[in-house]
Motif scaffolding. Structure first.
Motif, short mmCIF file in Angstrom:
data_model
loop_
_atom_site.label_atom_id
_atom_site.label_comp_id
_atom_site.label_asym_id
_atom_site.label_seq_id
_atom_site.Cartn_x
_atom_site.Cartn_y
_atom_site.Cartn_z
N LEU A 1 0.74 11.02 -0.82
CA LEU A 1 1.71 10.52 0.12
C LEU A 1 1.99 11.94 0.70
CD1 LEU A 1 4.06 8.22 -1.08
CD2 LEU A 1 1.40 7.51 -0.31
N GLU B 1 3.68 12.86 4.47
CA GLU B 1 4.15 12.93 5.52
C GLU B 1 4.08 13.73 6.75
OE1 GLU B 1 6.86 11.74 1.96
OE2 GLU B 1 6.25 13.81 2.82
N CYS C 1 3.21 8.53 6.94
CA CYS C 1 2.62 8.90 5.62
C CYS C 1 1.14 8.39 5.23
CB CYS C 1 3.37 7.91 4.70
SG CYS C 1 3.22 8.29 3.25
N MET D 1 4.64 0.06 0.84
CA MET D 1 4.92 1.42 1.16
C MET D 1 6.33 1.73 2.12
SD MET D 1 1.21 2.33 2.32
CE MET D 1 1.66 4.06 2.34
N TRP E 1 10.28 3.83 3.28
CA TRP E 1 10.63 5.30 4.02
C TRP E 1 12.10 5.44 2.15
CZ3 TRP E 1 8.05 9.20 5.60
CH2 TRP E 1 6.98 9.31 6.51
N ARG F 1 2.22 -0.62 9.54
CA ARG F 1 1.95 0.09 8.33
C ARG F 1 0.38 -0.18 9.05
NH1 ARG F 1 2.13 -2.32 2.54
NH2 ARG F 1 -0.61 -1.38 1.48
N CYS G 1 8.42 9.41 2.16
CA CYS G 1 7.38 8.59 2.00
C CYS G 1 7.25 7.70 0.40
CB CYS G 1 6.04 8.80 2.55
SG CYS G 1 4.62 7.52 1.88
#
Length: 118
Positions: free
Chosen positions: A4, A6, A22, A34, A36, A71, A95
């Motif tokens: 991942l 960011e 991300c 997913m 944060w 997303r 992330c």
């Protein structure tokens, strides 16, 4: 394994907006949710927002109405739109992703710094 990465952090003034991104790579077929997290000095890591592969979202009370998570499954990317930023939003934003519905703690990014000046 999943990687991942960011981007999008920075230094802004109170009231400004930022958009974090991300991108996931590797075994992205294993990812369901997913999200944060953020980590401020001297504070516990906090789950800010999460989103499942189907688009179900969840937010911390402290950011509801100001932050929006979204997303792009085709691009394996998750975004965090942060509006009306406050100094207390200052933190490293990480992330994260998970294999199960609503779980976002299997894979981690390195983090991006967000600093909000008053």
């Amino acid at each position: 394994q999943v990687q991942l990465v960011e981007s999008g952090g920075g230094l802004v003034q109170a009231g400004d907006s930022l958009r974090l991104s991300c991108v996931a790579s590797g075994r992205t077929d294993t990812i369901n949710s997913m999200g944060w997290y953020r980590q401020a000095p001297g504070k516990q890591r906090e789950l800010v927002a999460s989103i499942t592969s189907g688009g179900h979202t969840n937010y911390a009370d402290s950011v509801k109405g100001r932050f929006t998570i979204s997303r792009d499954n085709a691009e394996n990317t998750v975004y965090l739109q942060m509006n009306s930023l406050k100094p207390e939003d200052t933190a490293v934003y990480l992330c994260a992703a998970g294999r199960l519905f609503g779980r976002v703690n299997d894979y981690w990014g390195q983090g991006t710094q967000v600093t909000v000046s008053s």
